[in-house]
Motif scaffolding. Sequence first.
Motif, PDB file in Angstrom:
ATOM      1  N   ILE A  11      52.175  54.640  85.115  1.00 13.73           N
ATOM      2  CA  ILE A  11      52.052  53.517  86.107  1.00 13.73           C
ATOM      3  C   ILE A  11      52.495  52.190  85.407  1.00 13.73           C
ATOM      4  O   ILE A  11      52.952  51.305  86.180  1.00 13.73           O
ATOM      5  CB  ILE A  11      50.577  53.459  86.119  1.00 13.73           C
ATOM      6  CG1 ILE A  11      50.057  54.823  87.063  1.00 13.73           C
ATOM      7  CG2 ILE A  11      50.055  52.352  86.958  1.00 13.73           C
ATOM      8  CD1 ILE A  11      48.728  54.929  87.621  1.00 13.73           C
ATOM      9  N   GLU A  94      53.603  61.781  93.829  1.00 16.93           N
ATOM     10  CA  GLU A  94      53.539  60.586  92.889  1.00 16.93           C
ATOM     11  C   GLU A  94      53.248  61.156  91.771  1.00 16.93           C
ATOM     12  O   GLU A  94      53.137  60.442  90.735  1.00 16.93           O
ATOM     13  CB  GLU A  94      52.529  59.485  93.567  1.00 16.93           C
ATOM     14  CG  GLU A  94      52.600  58.029  92.622  1.00 16.93           C
ATOM     15  CD  GLU A  94      53.834  57.418  92.440  1.00 16.93           C
ATOM     16  OE1 GLU A  94      53.974  56.453  91.579  1.00 16.93           O
ATOM     17  OE2 GLU A  94      54.730  57.616  93.295  1.00 16.93           O
ATOM     18  N   LEU A  98      55.312  60.339  88.305  1.00 16.07           N
ATOM     19  CA  LEU A  98      54.732  59.913  86.943  1.00 16.07           C
ATOM     20  C   LEU A  98      55.032  60.749  85.945  1.00 16.07           C
ATOM     21  O   LEU A  98      55.521  60.340  84.798  1.00 16.07           O
ATOM     22  CB  LEU A  98      53.177  59.746  87.045  1.00 16.07           C
ATOM     23  CG  LEU A  98      53.004  58.370  88.023  1.00 16.07           C
ATOM     24  CD1 LEU A  98      51.194  58.488  88.139  1.00 16.07           C
ATOM     25  CD2 LEU A  98      53.608  57.141  87.670  1.00 16.07           C
ATOM     26  N   ALA A 192      45.539  49.546  89.014  1.00 18.99           N
ATOM     27  CA  ALA A 192      46.544  50.484  88.910  1.00 18.99           C
ATOM     28  C   ALA A 192      47.238  50.847  90.246  1.00 18.99           C
ATOM     29  O   ALA A 192      48.426  50.833  90.526  1.00 18.99           O
ATOM     30  CB  ALA A 192      46.010  51.740  88.235  1.00 18.99           C
ATOM     31  N   LYS A 195      50.115  48.588  91.356  1.00 17.64           N
ATOM     32  CA  LYS A 195      51.455  48.956  90.768  1.00 17.64           C
ATOM     33  C   LYS A 195      52.175  49.993  91.521  1.00 17.64           C
ATOM     34  O   LYS A 195      53.173  50.725  91.192  1.00 17.64           O
ATOM     35  CB  LYS A 195      51.354  49.248  89.372  1.00 17.64           C
ATOM     36  CG  LYS A 195      50.834  48.085  88.683  1.00 17.64           C
ATOM     37  CD  LYS A 195      50.555  48.510  86.952  1.00 17.64           C
ATOM     38  CE  LYS A 195      49.779  47.351  86.396  1.00 17.64           C
ATOM     39  NZ  LYS A 195      49.395  47.404  84.772  1.00 17.64           N
ATOM     40  N   ALA A 196      51.374  50.582  92.701  1.00 13.18           N
ATOM     41  CA  ALA A 196      52.127  51.667  93.135  1.00 13.18           C
ATOM     42  C   ALA A 196      53.147  51.486  94.112  1.00 13.18           C
ATOM     43  O   ALA A 196      53.000  50.484  95.023  1.00 13.18           O
ATOM     44  CB  ALA A 196      50.695  52.412  94.151  1.00 13.18           C
ATOM     45  N   HIS A 239      46.925  56.643  91.919  1.00  9.22           N
ATOM     46  CA  HIS A 239      47.098  55.410  91.031  1.00  9.22           C
ATOM     47  C   HIS A 239      45.518  54.584  90.615  1.00  9.22           C
ATOM     48  O   HIS A 239      45.454  54.497  89.599  1.00  9.22           O
ATOM     49  CB  HIS A 239      47.797  54.019  91.621  1.00  9.22           C
ATOM     50  CG  HIS A 239      49.394  54.301  91.439  1.00  9.22           C
ATOM     51  ND1 HIS A 239      50.008  53.348  90.634  1.00  9.22           N
ATOM     52  CD2 HIS A 239      50.049  55.336  91.682  1.00  9.22           C
ATOM     53  CE1 HIS A 239      51.408  53.971  90.627  1.00  9.22           C
ATOM     54  NE2 HIS A 239      51.572  55.119  90.935  1.00  9.22           N
TER      55      HIS A 239
END
Length: 260
Positions: A11, A94, A98, A192, A195-196, A239
């Motif tokens: 992330i 997602e 990652l 977090a 930052k997605a 996230h």
Amino acid sequence: MAEHTQLIDAINIRTAVRAYDPDPIDDDTARQLDMTIDAVNTLAGIRIQLVRDQPAVFAGANASGHLKNAANYLAIVGPKQDDEARERAGFYAERVVLAATLRGLGTCWVGGSWDAAEAARHCRVPHGDELYLGVVIGHPENHLSRMAAPYEQLVEIQRTHRDGKTYEQFTRDMDDAARQAAPAWFRAGVEAAMKAPSALNRQPVLFSYNADDDTAAARLDPQVETGCGPNDLGIAKLHFQIGAGSGTWAWGDGGLFIHR
């Protein structure tokens, strides 16, 4: 970067990559990705698929300069007209993104910057399903030097690569006193989620904390239109969950997160 193997590390360094080196994704890397994909498909009830070496899917975007050397993608397929499935697709795809980031690959979610009809020709779309979206995947341009870069440098690139909403904007439903009283895990989760990736970088998800039952909630901001709301909601929830450290979400707009 190879020393950082946790999802929170991914992330912290993930950015949308639009320029790629032409090097193919090798078979071993593809097998590793497919193992992750198989696991999340079982959990999600959708059909994420890795498709390699199909540059025709991105011919227009590559020609215009919006993308460069894009040729591989994750096809995200699921039931038609099912917002919960779209949310799960965002959450679990997602997770694959990652995992790819930790392997040094670059990714970029796409909805309009590809030929969706051509993409559908190279993946399985059963009757009753549809191709939701795609994720470009491959070796970022100058990937060997990127792989050699210190983790801290990649974190700084992520921090400065785009303008984003503030913590206060992500928690618009809360007042200052409620923000101050919220536990550290809640703030870590929101940071977090900040930052997605999201459609058109509009970051349409709001988070709030309820002290009465020690839960968080996530809802789509009615003031933001993206056309990909359920997908963006799922990505942001993943996230948040990783940032919070542990816990589980209920699906749906307004779903609750129980921290454990």
